[in-house]
Scaffold this active site. Structure first.
Site, PDB file in Angstrom:
ATOM      1  N   SER A   1       1.916  -1.597  -7.133  1.00  0.00           N
ATOM      2  CA  SER A   1       1.643  -2.803  -7.947  1.00  0.00           C
ATOM      3  C   SER A   1       0.608  -3.702  -7.269  1.00  0.00           C
ATOM      4  O   SER A   1       0.925  -4.797  -6.814  1.00  0.00           O
ATOM      5  CB  SER A   1       2.940  -3.569  -8.239  1.00  0.00           C
ATOM      6  OG  SER A   1       3.733  -3.771  -7.096  1.00  0.00           O
TER       7      SER A   1
ATOM      8  N   GLY B   1       5.664   1.714   3.461  1.00  0.00           N
ATOM      9  CA  GLY B   1       7.093   1.814   3.762  1.00  0.00           C
ATOM     10  C   GLY B   1       8.003   1.302   2.650  1.00  0.00           C
ATOM     11  O   GLY B   1       9.182   1.041   2.891  1.00  0.00           O
ATOM     12  N   LYS B   2       7.487   1.192   1.441  1.00  0.00           N
ATOM     13  CA  LYS B   2       8.289   0.673   0.327  1.00  0.00           C
ATOM     14  C   LYS B   2       9.508   1.537   0.026  1.00  0.00           C
ATOM     15  O   LYS B   2      10.607   1.034  -0.177  1.00  0.00           O
ATOM     16  CB  LYS B   2       7.450   0.604  -0.964  1.00  0.00           C
ATOM     17  CG  LYS B   2       6.249  -0.320  -0.896  1.00  0.00           C
ATOM     18  CD  LYS B   2       5.470  -0.343  -2.205  1.00  0.00           C
ATOM     19  CE  LYS B   2       4.882   0.999  -2.605  1.00  0.00           C
ATOM     20  NZ  LYS B   2       3.954   1.597  -1.636  1.00  0.00           N
ATOM     21  N   SER B   3       9.302   2.864  -0.015  1.00  0.00           N
ATOM     22  CA  SER B   3      10.417   3.756  -0.372  1.00  0.00           C
ATOM     23  C   SER B   3      11.506   3.727   0.701  1.00  0.00           C
ATOM     24  O   SER B   3      12.698   3.673   0.386  1.00  0.00           O
ATOM     25  CB  SER B   3       9.913   5.192  -0.543  1.00  0.00           C
ATOM     26  OG  SER B   3       8.999   5.262  -1.602  1.00  0.00           O
TER      27      SER B   3
ATOM     28  N   LEU C   1       0.820  -1.206   0.000  1.00  0.00           N
ATOM     29  CA  LEU C   1       0.000   0.000   0.000  1.00  0.00           C
ATOM     30  C   LEU C   1       0.860   1.265   0.000  1.00  0.00           C
ATOM     31  O   LEU C   1       2.005   1.239   0.466  1.00  0.00           O
ATOM     32  CB  LEU C   1      -0.863   0.033   1.269  1.00  0.00           C
ATOM     33  CG  LEU C   1      -1.954  -1.034   1.418  1.00  0.00           C
ATOM     34  CD1 LEU C   1      -2.528  -0.980   2.842  1.00  0.00           C
ATOM     35  CD2 LEU C   1      -3.062  -0.818   0.388  1.00  0.00           C
ATOM     36  N   SER C   2       0.288   2.355  -0.490  1.00  0.00           N
ATOM     37  CA  SER C   2       0.907   3.664  -0.276  1.00  0.00           C
ATOM     38  C   SER C   2       1.054   3.865   1.230  1.00  0.00           C
ATOM     39  O   SER C   2       0.118   3.595   1.987  1.00  0.00           O
ATOM     40  CB  SER C   2      -0.013   4.743  -0.868  1.00  0.00           C
ATOM     41  OG  SER C   2       0.541   6.022  -0.642  1.00  0.00           O
ATOM     42  N   GLY C   3       2.221   4.273   1.675  1.00  0.00           N
ATOM     43  CA  GLY C   3       2.427   4.466   3.111  1.00  0.00           C
ATOM     44  C   GLY C   3       2.873   3.212   3.853  1.00  0.00           C
ATOM     45  O   GLY C   3       3.130   3.260   5.055  1.00  0.00           O
TER      46      GLY C   3
END
Lengths: 203, 203
Positions: A107, A38-40, A34-36
Protein backbone atom coordinates in the site's frame (compact mmCIF):
# COMPACT_ATOMS: atom_id res chain seq x y z
CA UNK A 1 -43.02 -13.91 4.89
CA UNK A 2 -44.68 -10.66 4.02
CA UNK A 3 -42.21 -8.46 5.83
CA UNK A 4 -39.11 -8.11 3.76
CA UNK A 5 -36.14 -5.82 3.78
CA UNK A 6 -37.06 -3.30 6.47
CA UNK A 7 -38.09 -6.08 8.82
CA UNK A 8 -35.05 -8.16 7.93
CA UNK A 9 -32.71 -5.29 8.76
CA UNK A 10 -34.10 -5.19 12.27
CA UNK A 11 -33.11 -8.86 12.62
CA UNK A 12 -29.55 -8.14 11.66
CA UNK A 13 -27.05 -8.33 14.47
CA UNK A 14 -25.32 -5.00 14.74
CA UNK A 15 -21.61 -4.32 14.91
CA UNK A 16 -21.68 -3.64 18.65
CA UNK A 17 -23.37 -6.95 19.46
CA UNK A 18 -20.94 -8.92 17.33
CA UNK A 19 -17.99 -7.21 19.01
CA UNK A 20 -19.44 -7.72 22.49
CA UNK A 21 -19.87 -11.44 21.81
CA UNK A 22 -16.12 -11.59 21.11
CA UNK A 23 -15.26 -9.38 24.10
CA UNK A 24 -13.10 -7.10 22.06
CA UNK A 25 -13.09 -3.85 20.12
CA UNK A 26 -12.92 -4.63 16.42
CA UNK A 27 -10.41 -2.73 14.34
CA UNK A 28 -8.18 -2.90 11.30
CA UNK A 29 -4.45 -2.93 11.99
CA UNK A 30 -2.89 -1.96 8.68
CA UNK A 31 0.77 -2.84 8.04
CA UNK A 32 2.34 -0.80 5.24
CA UNK A 33 5.93 -0.93 3.96
CA UNK A 34 8.25 -2.04 1.21
CA UNK A 35 8.35 -5.61 -0.04
CA UNK A 36 10.82 -7.31 2.30
CA UNK A 37 10.32 -4.80 5.12
CA UNK A 38 8.83 -7.53 7.32
CA UNK A 39 5.06 -6.96 7.12
CA UNK A 40 4.14 -10.65 6.85
CA UNK A 41 6.43 -11.69 9.68
CA UNK A 42 5.27 -8.93 11.99
CA UNK A 43 1.55 -9.27 11.26
CA UNK A 44 1.82 -13.06 11.56
CA UNK A 45 3.45 -12.80 14.99
CA UNK A 46 0.88 -10.29 16.20
CA UNK A 47 -1.89 -12.54 14.93
CA UNK A 48 -0.44 -15.56 16.74
CA UNK A 49 -0.18 -13.69 20.03
CA UNK A 50 -3.66 -12.17 19.79
CA UNK A 51 -5.05 -15.64 19.11
CA UNK A 52 -3.20 -17.02 22.15
CA UNK A 53 -4.77 -14.22 24.20
CA UNK A 54 -8.21 -15.40 23.08
CA UNK A 55 -8.95 -12.72 20.52
CA UNK A 56 -10.86 -13.29 17.32
CA UNK A 57 -8.69 -12.14 14.44
CA UNK A 58 -8.06 -12.54 10.75
CA UNK A 59 -4.97 -11.89 8.69
CA UNK A 60 -5.37 -10.49 5.19
CA UNK A 61 -2.37 -10.13 2.97
CA UNK A 62 -1.70 -8.99 -0.54
CA UNK A 63 -0.40 -12.29 -1.90
CA UNK A 64 -3.38 -14.17 -0.51
CA UNK A 65 -5.98 -11.77 -1.94
CA UNK A 66 -4.25 -11.72 -5.31
CA UNK A 67 -4.82 -15.47 -5.58
CA UNK A 68 -8.57 -15.05 -4.99
CA UNK A 69 -10.66 -11.91 -4.76
CA UNK A 70 -8.11 -9.78 -6.63
CA UNK A 71 -6.84 -12.30 -9.13
CA UNK A 72 -8.26 -10.23 -12.00
CA UNK A 73 -5.97 -7.31 -11.13
CA UNK A 74 -2.48 -6.50 -12.36
CA UNK A 75 0.03 -3.90 -11.25
CA UNK A 76 -0.92 -0.75 -13.13
CA UNK A 77 -1.62 2.28 -10.95
CA UNK A 78 -5.37 1.76 -11.43
CA UNK A 79 -5.17 -1.93 -10.55
CA UNK A 80 -3.04 -1.25 -7.50
CA UNK A 81 -5.57 1.28 -6.29
CA UNK A 82 -8.41 -1.20 -6.88
CA UNK A 83 -6.41 -3.91 -5.08
CA UNK A 84 -6.22 -1.74 -1.98
CA UNK A 85 -9.81 -0.51 -2.27
CA UNK A 86 -11.13 -4.09 -2.26
CA UNK A 87 -8.79 -5.12 0.56
CA UNK A 88 -10.06 -2.16 2.57
CA UNK A 89 -13.70 -3.03 1.94
CA UNK A 90 -13.12 -6.63 2.99
CA UNK A 91 -11.23 -5.52 6.09
CA UNK A 92 -14.18 -3.27 6.97
CA UNK A 93 -16.67 -6.11 6.56
CA UNK A 94 -14.55 -8.29 8.82
CA UNK A 95 -14.31 -5.55 11.45
CA UNK A 96 -18.08 -5.23 11.15
CA UNK A 97 -18.20 -8.96 11.92
CA UNK A 98 -16.43 -8.13 15.19
CA UNK A 99 -12.95 -9.29 14.25
CA UNK A 100 -9.58 -7.66 14.79
CA UNK A 101 -8.25 -7.60 11.24
CA UNK A 102 -4.54 -7.57 10.49
CA UNK A 103 -3.91 -6.37 6.96
CA UNK A 104 -0.43 -6.55 5.41
CA UNK A 105 -0.17 -4.70 2.10
CA UNK A 106 2.69 -2.70 0.59
CA UNK A 107 0.00 0.00 0.00
CA UNK A 108 2.57 2.54 -1.21
CA UNK A 109 0.28 5.53 -1.69
CA UNK A 110 -0.90 7.89 1.07
CA UNK A 111 -4.17 8.59 -0.70
CA UNK A 112 -5.12 4.90 -0.67
CA UNK A 113 -4.27 4.48 2.98
CA UNK A 114 -6.36 7.54 3.78
CA UNK A 115 -9.23 5.89 1.94
CA UNK A 116 -8.97 2.85 4.21
CA UNK A 117 -8.97 5.06 7.30
CA UNK A 118 -12.04 6.92 6.07
CA UNK A 119 -14.00 3.71 5.54
CA UNK A 120 -13.79 2.85 9.23
CA UNK A 121 -15.35 4.40 12.32
CA UNK A 122 -12.97 6.75 14.17
CA UNK A 123 -10.32 4.91 16.12
CA UNK A 124 -10.79 1.60 14.31
CA UNK A 125 -7.92 2.08 11.87
CA UNK A 126 -4.40 1.62 13.21
CA UNK A 127 -1.57 2.30 10.79
CA UNK A 128 1.72 0.52 11.38
CA UNK A 129 4.67 1.65 9.28
CA UNK A 130 6.90 -1.40 8.84
CA UNK A 131 10.07 0.47 8.08
CA UNK A 132 13.27 -0.91 6.65
CA UNK A 133 15.68 1.01 4.42
CA UNK A 134 15.37 0.01 0.78
CA UNK A 135 18.90 -1.39 0.85
CA UNK A 136 17.98 -3.72 3.71
CA UNK A 137 14.71 -4.86 2.15
CA UNK A 138 16.47 -5.42 -1.15
CA UNK A 139 19.23 -7.38 0.46
CA UNK A 140 16.68 -9.64 2.21
CA UNK A 141 14.62 -10.03 -0.99
CA UNK A 142 12.70 -13.05 0.37
CA UNK A 143 10.74 -13.61 -2.81
CA UNK A 144 13.48 -12.66 -5.29
CA UNK A 145 11.37 -9.78 -6.53
CA UNK A 146 14.00 -7.05 -6.23
CA UNK A 147 16.38 -9.12 -8.37
CA UNK A 148 13.68 -9.48 -11.00
CA UNK A 149 12.86 -5.77 -10.84
CA UNK A 150 16.55 -4.82 -11.19
CA UNK A 151 16.78 -7.07 -14.25
CA UNK A 152 13.74 -5.30 -15.69
CA UNK A 153 11.59 -8.45 -15.50
CA UNK A 154 9.15 -6.78 -13.10
CA UNK A 155 7.87 -3.32 -13.95
CA UNK A 156 6.54 -0.69 -11.55
CA UNK A 157 8.04 -2.40 -8.55
CA UNK A 158 7.68 -0.34 -5.38
CA UNK A 159 11.01 1.18 -4.33
CA UNK A 160 12.64 0.54 -7.72
CA UNK A 161 10.59 2.16 -10.45
CA UNK A 162 7.44 3.00 -8.49
CA UNK A 163 7.41 5.25 -5.42
CA UNK A 164 6.74 4.34 -1.80
CA UNK A 165 5.20 7.23 0.14
CA UNK A 166 6.05 6.72 3.83
CA UNK A 167 3.27 7.50 6.32
CA UNK A 168 3.61 11.02 7.71
CA UNK A 169 1.95 10.23 11.02
CA UNK A 170 1.60 6.47 11.46
CA UNK A 171 0.14 5.18 14.70
CA UNK A 172 3.38 3.25 15.13
CA UNK A 173 6.66 2.86 13.26
CA UNK A 174 8.55 -0.41 13.56
CA UNK A 175 12.13 -0.17 12.27
CA UNK A 176 12.65 -3.84 11.47
CA UNK A 177 16.37 -3.41 10.88
CA UNK A 178 16.83 -2.34 14.49
CA UNK A 179 14.30 -4.37 16.48
CA UNK A 180 14.04 -8.11 16.95
CA UNK A 181 10.87 -9.80 15.70
CA UNK A 182 9.66 -10.13 19.29
CA UNK A 183 10.33 -6.46 20.07
CA UNK A 184 8.35 -5.45 16.99
CA UNK A 185 5.47 -7.71 17.92
CA UNK A 186 5.38 -6.50 21.52
CA UNK A 187 5.42 -2.86 20.45
CA UNK A 188 2.30 -3.45 18.34
CA UNK A 189 0.58 -5.30 21.18
CA UNK A 190 1.43 -2.53 23.64
CA UNK A 191 -0.12 0.00 21.29
CA UNK A 192 -3.31 -2.05 20.95
CA UNK A 193 -3.51 -2.32 24.73
CA UNK A 194 -3.01 1.45 25.18
CA UNK A 195 -5.78 2.08 22.69
CA UNK A 196 -8.12 -0.22 24.61
CA UNK A 197 -8.42 -2.57 21.67
CA UNK A 198 -7.24 -5.64 23.49
CA UNK A 199 -8.25 -6.47 27.02
CA UNK A 200 -5.03 -8.07 28.19
CA UNK A 201 -1.94 -5.92 28.65
CA UNK A 202 0.90 -6.74 26.32
CA UNK A 203 3.27 -9.28 27.86
CA UNK B 1 13.52 -9.89 11.07
CA UNK B 2 15.46 -12.01 8.65
CA UNK B 3 12.86 -14.71 8.34
CA UNK B 4 10.09 -13.51 6.10
CA UNK B 5 7.29 -15.14 4.23
CA UNK B 6 7.94 -18.83 4.86
CA UNK B 7 8.44 -18.17 8.57
CA UNK B 8 5.48 -15.85 8.71
CA UNK B 9 3.23 -18.50 7.19
CA UNK B 10 4.03 -20.84 10.03
CA UNK B 11 2.78 -18.16 12.43
CA UNK B 12 -0.54 -17.92 10.68
CA UNK B 13 -3.45 -19.39 12.55
CA UNK B 14 -5.02 -22.05 10.39
CA UNK B 15 -8.67 -22.50 9.54
CA UNK B 16 -9.12 -25.37 11.96
CA UNK B 17 -7.76 -23.41 14.91
CA UNK B 18 -9.95 -20.41 14.15
CA UNK B 19 -13.01 -22.63 13.92
CA UNK B 20 -12.13 -24.53 17.11
CA UNK B 21 -11.81 -21.23 19.01
CA UNK B 22 -15.40 -20.48 18.01
CA UNK B 23 -16.59 -24.01 18.76
CA UNK B 24 -18.31 -24.39 15.44
CA UNK B 25 -17.86 -25.67 11.91
CA UNK B 26 -17.51 -22.73 9.55
CA UNK B 27 -19.58 -22.76 6.40
CA UNK B 28 -21.33 -20.60 3.85
CA UNK B 29 -25.12 -20.81 3.85
CA UNK B 30 -26.11 -19.39 0.48
CA UNK B 31 -29.67 -18.10 0.00
CA UNK B 32 -30.70 -17.83 -3.64
CA UNK B 33 -34.03 -16.73 -5.08
CA UNK B 34 -35.97 -14.00 -6.83
CA UNK B 35 -36.07 -10.46 -5.56
CA UNK B 36 -38.95 -10.48 -3.07
CA UNK B 37 -38.74 -14.21 -2.41
CA UNK B 38 -37.75 -13.57 1.20
CA UNK B 39 -33.97 -14.09 1.24
CA UNK B 40 -33.22 -11.11 3.49
CA UNK B 41 -35.95 -11.95 5.96
CA UNK B 42 -35.02 -15.62 6.17
CA UNK B 43 -31.25 -15.10 6.38
CA UNK B 44 -31.76 -12.33 8.96
CA UNK B 45 -33.89 -14.60 11.16
CA UNK B 46 -31.40 -17.46 10.89
CA UNK B 47 -28.57 -15.07 11.74
CA UNK B 48 -30.44 -13.79 14.80
CA UNK B 49 -31.10 -17.29 16.10
CA UNK B 50 -27.55 -18.51 15.47
CA UNK B 51 -26.26 -15.48 17.34
CA UNK B 52 -28.60 -16.20 20.26
CA UNK B 53 -27.22 -19.74 20.31
CA UNK B 54 -23.71 -18.32 20.71
CA UNK B 55 -22.47 -18.82 17.18
CA UNK B 56 -20.12 -16.48 15.38
CA UNK B 57 -21.77 -15.43 12.15
CA UNK B 58 -21.87 -12.77 9.49
CA UNK B 59 -24.58 -11.81 7.04
CA UNK B 60 -23.58 -10.72 3.55
CA UNK B 61 -26.19 -9.44 1.19
CA UNK B 62 -26.27 -8.07 -2.30
CA UNK B 63 -27.52 -4.58 -1.46
CA UNK B 64 -24.88 -4.17 1.23
CA UNK B 65 -21.99 -5.27 -0.98
CA UNK B 66 -23.18 -3.09 -3.84
CA UNK B 67 -22.78 -0.05 -1.59
CA UNK B 68 -19.14 -0.94 -0.85
CA UNK B 69 -16.96 -3.65 -2.36
CA UNK B 70 -19.07 -3.98 -5.49
CA UNK B 71 -20.08 -0.38 -6.01
CA UNK B 72 -18.12 -0.25 -9.29
CA UNK B 73 -20.36 -2.94 -10.79
CA UNK B 74 -23.59 -2.59 -12.76
CA UNK B 75 -26.10 -5.18 -13.92
CA UNK B 76 -24.71 -6.49 -17.20
CA UNK B 77 -24.18 -10.25 -17.33
CA UNK B 78 -20.44 -9.76 -16.82
CA UNK B 79 -20.96 -7.42 -13.86
CA UNK B 80 -23.50 -9.76 -12.28
CA UNK B 81 -21.04 -12.62 -12.56
CA UNK B 82 -18.29 -10.49 -11.03
CA UNK B 83 -20.68 -9.41 -8.25
CA UNK B 84 -21.22 -13.03 -7.28
CA UNK B 85 -17.56 -14.00 -7.74
CA UNK B 86 -16.45 -11.32 -5.28
CA UNK B 87 -19.23 -12.16 -2.84
CA UNK B 88 -18.13 -15.78 -2.98
CA UNK B 89 -14.49 -14.91 -2.37
CA UNK B 90 -15.42 -12.74 0.62
CA UNK B 91 -17.68 -15.47 2.00
CA UNK B 92 -14.78 -17.91 1.70
CA UNK B 93 -12.40 -15.59 3.53
CA UNK B 94 -14.95 -15.21 6.32
CA UNK B 95 -15.44 -18.97 6.56
CA UNK B 96 -11.66 -19.24 6.69
CA UNK B 97 -11.84 -16.84 9.64
CA UNK B 98 -14.06 -19.45 11.34
CA UNK B 99 -17.41 -17.76 10.85
CA UNK B 100 -20.73 -19.18 9.72
CA UNK B 101 -21.51 -16.93 6.79
CA UNK B 102 -25.05 -16.28 5.64
CA UNK B 103 -25.09 -14.95 2.10
CA UNK B 104 -28.28 -13.64 0.50
CA UNK B 105 -27.95 -12.97 -3.22
CA UNK B 106 -30.42 -13.40 -6.06
CA UNK B 107 -27.55 -15.28 -7.81
CA UNK B 108 -29.77 -16.36 -10.71
CA UNK B 109 -27.28 -18.50 -12.62
CA UNK B 110 -26.40 -22.11 -11.81
CA UNK B 111 -22.89 -21.73 -13.13
CA UNK B 112 -22.14 -18.96 -10.64
CA UNK B 113 -23.55 -20.85 -7.71
CA UNK B 114 -21.46 -23.86 -8.72
CA UNK B 115 -18.42 -21.58 -8.67
CA UNK B 116 -19.19 -20.64 -5.06
CA UNK B 117 -19.53 -24.29 -4.08
CA UNK B 118 -16.22 -25.13 -5.73
CA UNK B 119 -14.39 -22.41 -3.83
CA UNK B 120 -15.19 -24.06 -0.51
CA UNK B 121 -14.03 -27.29 1.12
CA UNK B 122 -16.52 -30.14 0.70
CA UNK B 123 -19.54 -29.80 2.94
CA UNK B 124 -18.95 -26.13 3.72
CA UNK B 125 -21.42 -24.82 1.13
CA UNK B 126 -25.11 -25.10 1.91
CA UNK B 127 -27.51 -23.95 -0.79
CA UNK B 128 -30.95 -22.76 0.29
CA UNK B 129 -33.47 -22.13 -2.45
CA UNK B 130 -35.77 -19.38 -1.21
CA UNK B 131 -38.68 -20.18 -3.43
CA UNK B 132 -41.70 -18.03 -4.15
CA UNK B 133 -43.64 -17.96 -7.41
CA UNK B 134 -42.83 -14.93 -9.50
CA UNK B 135 -46.41 -13.68 -9.09
CA UNK B 136 -46.05 -13.73 -5.31
CA UNK B 137 -42.63 -12.05 -5.31
CA UNK B 138 -43.89 -9.43 -7.72
CA UNK B 139 -46.97 -8.78 -5.65
CA UNK B 140 -44.82 -8.26 -2.53
CA UNK B 141 -42.34 -6.07 -4.43
CA UNK B 142 -40.79 -4.70 -1.21
CA UNK B 143 -38.41 -2.36 -2.99
CA UNK B 144 -40.68 -1.38 -5.86
CA UNK B 145 -38.27 -2.95 -8.33
CA UNK B 146 -40.78 -5.11 -10.20
CA UNK B 147 -42.91 -2.03 -10.86
CA UNK B 148 -39.85 -0.25 -12.25
CA UNK B 149 -38.89 -3.27 -14.34
CA UNK B 150 -42.43 -3.57 -15.75
CA UNK B 151 -42.30 0.11 -16.69
CA UNK B 152 -39.00 -0.53 -18.46
CA UNK B 153 -37.05 1.67 -16.02
CA UNK B 154 -34.93 -1.28 -14.88
CA UNK B 155 -33.36 -3.49 -17.51
CA UNK B 156 -32.27 -7.11 -17.15
CA UNK B 157 -34.29 -7.59 -14.00
CA UNK B 158 -34.33 -11.20 -12.83
CA UNK B 159 -37.69 -12.84 -13.49
CA UNK B 160 -38.83 -10.13 -15.90
CA UNK B 161 -36.31 -9.79 -18.71
CA UNK B 162 -33.45 -11.84 -17.28
CA UNK B 163 -33.76 -15.52 -16.34
CA UNK B 164 -33.69 -17.13 -12.91
CA UNK B 165 -32.33 -20.68 -13.02
CA UNK B 166 -33.75 -22.57 -10.02
CA UNK B 167 -31.34 -24.90 -8.20
CA UNK B 168 -31.72 -28.49 -9.40
CA UNK B 169 -30.60 -30.06 -6.13
CA UNK B 170 -30.53 -27.43 -3.38
CA UNK B 171 -29.63 -28.55 0.13
CA UNK B 172 -33.00 -27.15 1.19
CA UNK B 173 -35.96 -25.48 -0.47
CA UNK B 174 -38.06 -23.03 1.52
CA UNK B 175 -41.40 -22.20 -0.13
CA UNK B 176 -41.96 -18.83 1.48
CA UNK B 177 -45.51 -18.58 0.21
CA UNK B 178 -46.47 -21.66 2.21
CA UNK B 179 -44.37 -21.47 5.40
CA UNK B 180 -44.37 -18.86 8.12
CA UNK B 181 -41.15 -16.96 8.71
CA UNK B 182 -40.50 -19.03 11.82
CA UNK B 183 -41.09 -22.33 10.02
CA UNK B 184 -38.63 -21.29 7.34
CA UNK B 185 -36.04 -20.26 9.90
CA UNK B 186 -36.43 -23.48 11.90
CA UNK B 187 -36.11 -25.63 8.79
CA UNK B 188 -32.75 -24.03 8.01
CA UNK B 189 -31.57 -24.47 11.59
CA UNK B 190 -32.64 -28.11 11.60
CA UNK B 191 -30.62 -28.69 8.44
CA UNK B 192 -27.53 -27.07 9.97
CA UNK B 193 -27.92 -29.25 13.05
CA UNK B 194 -28.29 -32.43 10.93
CA UNK B 195 -25.14 -31.49 9.04
CA UNK B 196 -23.24 -31.05 12.32
CA UNK B 197 -22.61 -27.38 11.58
CA UNK B 198 -24.23 -26.09 14.74
CA UNK B 199 -23.77 -27.70 18.10
CA UNK B 200 -27.20 -27.03 19.54
CA UNK B 201 -30.17 -28.83 18.09
CA UNK B 202 -32.68 -26.60 16.40
CA UNK B 203 -35.37 -25.47 18.84
Amino acid sequence: MDSLNPAARSCVIDRTSRARQKQQRPCVVWFTGLSGAGKSTLSGLVDRRLFELGHHTYLLDGDHLRRGLNRDLGFTDADRAENIRRAAEVACLMADAGLIVLAAFISPFRAERRLVRELLPAGEFVEIFVDAPLAVAEQRDPKGLYRKARRGELKQFTGIDSPYEPPEAPDLRIPTDRLTEEQGRDAVLALLARRGIIRAPAP
